[in-house]
Design a protein around this motif. Structure first.
Motif, mmCIF file in Angstrom:
data_model
loop_
_atom_site.group_PDB
_atom_site.id
_atom_site.type_symbol
_atom_site.label_atom_id
_atom_site.label_comp_id
_atom_site.label_asym_id
_atom_site.label_seq_id
_atom_site.Cartn_x
_atom_site.Cartn_y
_atom_site.Cartn_z
ATOM 1 N N ILE A 1 0.845 -1.197 0.000
ATOM 2 C CA ILE A 1 0.000 0.000 0.000
ATOM 3 C C ILE A 1 0.876 1.240 0.000
ATOM 4 O O ILE A 1 1.851 1.326 0.743
ATOM 5 N N THR A 2 0.498 2.201 -0.834
ATOM 6 C CA THR A 2 1.162 3.499 -0.825
ATOM 7 C C THR A 2 0.094 4.568 -0.682
ATOM 8 O O THR A 2 -0.944 4.508 -1.345
ATOM 9 N N ALA A 3 0.340 5.522 0.192
ATOM 10 C CA ALA A 3 -0.548 6.671 0.357
ATOM 11 C C ALA A 3 0.182 7.910 -0.148
ATOM 12 O O ALA A 3 1.373 8.088 0.132
ATOM 13 N N ILE A 4 -0.536 8.722 -0.906
ATOM 14 C CA ILE A 4 0.029 9.987 -1.389
ATOM 15 C C ILE A 4 -0.880 11.113 -0.915
ATOM 16 O O ILE A 4 -2.066 11.151 -1.280
ATOM 17 N N ALA A 5 -0.333 11.998 -0.087
ATOM 18 C CA ALA A 5 -1.069 13.173 0.370
ATOM 19 C C ALA A 5 -0.730 14.317 -0.573
ATOM 20 O O ALA A 5 0.445 14.641 -0.774
ATOM 21 N N ILE A 6 -1.758 14.906 -1.164
ATOM 22 C CA ILE A 6 -1.572 15.960 -2.158
ATOM 23 C C ILE A 6 -2.095 17.268 -1.581
ATOM 24 O O ILE A 6 -3.205 17.321 -1.050
ATOM 25 N N SER A 7 -1.288 18.318 -1.696
ATOM 26 C CA SER A 7 -1.669 19.650 -1.230
ATOM 27 C C SER A 7 -1.501 20.643 -2.364
ATOM 28 O O SER A 7 -0.602 20.498 -3.195
ATOM 29 N N GLY A 8 -2.377 21.661 -2.375
ATOM 30 C CA GLY A 8 -2.259 22.731 -3.362
ATOM 31 C C GLY A 8 -3.156 22.536 -4.564
ATOM 32 O O GLY A 8 -4.132 21.787 -4.529
ATOM 33 N N ASP A 9 -2.806 23.233 -5.646
ATOM 34 C CA ASP A 9 -3.592 23.187 -6.880
ATOM 35 C C ASP A 9 -3.127 22.036 -7.760
ATOM 36 O O ASP A 9 -1.937 21.858 -7.980
ATOM 37 N N VAL A 10 -4.096 21.282 -8.277
ATOM 38 C CA VAL A 10 -3.797 20.232 -9.258
ATOM 39 C C VAL A 10 -4.554 20.612 -10.520
ATOM 40 O O VAL A 10 -5.783 20.639 -10.528
ATOM 41 N N ASP A 11 -3.800 20.935 -11.576
ATOM 42 C CA ASP A 11 -4.428 21.415 -12.808
ATOM 43 C C ASP A 11 -3.697 20.857 -14.022
ATOM 44 O O ASP A 11 -2.809 20.010 -13.892
ATOM 45 N N ALA A 12 -4.044 21.357 -15.193
ATOM 46 C CA ALA A 12 -3.451 20.865 -16.441
ATOM 47 C C ALA A 12 -1.936 21.056 -16.472
ATOM 48 O O ALA A 12 -1.228 20.294 -17.125
ATOM 49 N N GLY A 13 -1.437 22.028 -15.747
ATOM 50 C CA GLY A 13 0.001 22.292 -15.748
ATOM 51 C C GLY A 13 0.821 21.340 -14.899
ATOM 52 O O GLY A 13 2.026 21.211 -15.090
ATOM 53 N N ASN A 14 0.164 20.652 -13.937
ATOM 54 C CA ASN A 14 0.947 19.769 -13.063
ATOM 55 C C ASN A 14 0.279 18.421 -12.770
ATOM 56 O O ASN A 14 0.799 17.648 -11.972
ATOM 57 N N ALA A 15 -0.832 18.121 -13.404
ATOM 58 C CA ALA A 15 -1.511 16.836 -13.176
ATOM 59 C C ALA A 15 -0.600 15.661 -13.524
ATOM 60 O O ALA A 15 -0.700 14.594 -12.925
ATOM 61 N N HIS A 16 0.306 15.885 -14.472
ATOM 62 C CA HIS A 16 1.247 14.819 -14.840
ATOM 63 C C HIS A 16 2.150 14.422 -13.664
ATOM 64 O O HIS A 16 2.585 13.283 -13.567
ATOM 65 N N VAL A 17 2.405 15.346 -12.751
ATOM 66 C CA VAL A 17 3.227 15.046 -11.576
ATOM 67 C C VAL A 17 2.488 14.037 -10.689
ATOM 68 O O VAL A 17 3.080 13.066 -10.203
ATOM 69 N N VAL A 18 1.187 14.248 -10.511
ATOM 70 C CA VAL A 18 0.374 13.317 -9.719
ATOM 71 C C VAL A 18 0.326 11.953 -10.415
ATOM 72 O O VAL A 18 0.491 10.909 -9.779
ATOM 73 N N ARG A 19 0.128 11.986 -11.713
ATOM 74 C CA ARG A 19 0.058 10.744 -12.481
ATOM 75 C C ARG A 19 1.368 9.948 -12.366
ATOM 76 O O ARG A 19 1.359 8.752 -12.101
ATOM 77 N N HIS A 20 2.494 10.616 -12.542
ATOM 78 C CA HIS A 20 3.790 9.929 -12.461
ATOM 79 C C HIS A 20 4.065 9.413 -11.047
ATOM 80 O O HIS A 20 4.589 8.306 -10.878
#
Length: 153
Positions: A13-32
């Motif tokens: 199991i891996t948990a990823i806590a995400i903070s801030g804005d997630v938009d077209a400019g950085n969604a690839h960071v979340v995906r990767h």
């Protein structure tokens, strides 16, 4: 607000806590980050309660990770989403697809219980043939001379 990811790895199991804005400019960071997590884990928990902006590109990345986890025999869970995330998820009716609503600790514990259940489930017995050498076929009788013997008349 800038994007921030905090990754917690724990076996399957891996948990990823995400903070801030997630938009077209950085969604690839979340995906990767999610793809990297799924390379070693079957279950992915996304903690989105600190996300301040969430658009369709962000949702696309999350849905991609959900499909990827399912293809690997695992699953993705989204913990209690922030109001901007909830707005997008509700508008596009994907709450059930992403299993939204649990807190991070509860989602992590549920994924762990599921992993333990799947890992300890009895495997069906496979019936194997006996380990004997195959018996060679016998030549039919009465069909011409036997090898090594000359025909006599």
């Amino acid at each position: 607000m800038s994007l921030s990811l905090q990754v917690l790895r724990g076996g399957p199991i891996t948990a990823i806590a995400i903070s801030g804005d997630v938009d077209a400019g950085n969604a690839h960071v979340v995906r990767h980050a999610g793809e990297d997590a799924l390379a070693t884990a079957r279950y992915l928990v996304l903690d989105l309660h600190r996300v301040t902006f969430f658009d369709c590109a962000a949702l696309s990345a999350v849905l991609h990770l959900s499909r990827r986890a399912a293809a690997a025999g695992g699953r993705l869970q989204v913990t209690v989403p922030s109001p901007p995330v909830a707005l997008v998820l509700d508008a596009l009716a994907v709450n059930d697809t992403l299993q939204v609503g649990r807190g991070t600790a509860e989602a992590y514990a549920e994924a762990l219980r599921e992993y333990i259940t799947v890992s300890t489930a009895p495997t069906p017995a496979v019936e194997r043939p006996p380990a004997t050498a195959p018996v060679p076929a016998r030549p039919e009788r009465g069909r011409g001379p036997r090898p090594g013997l000359a025909a006599t008349h």
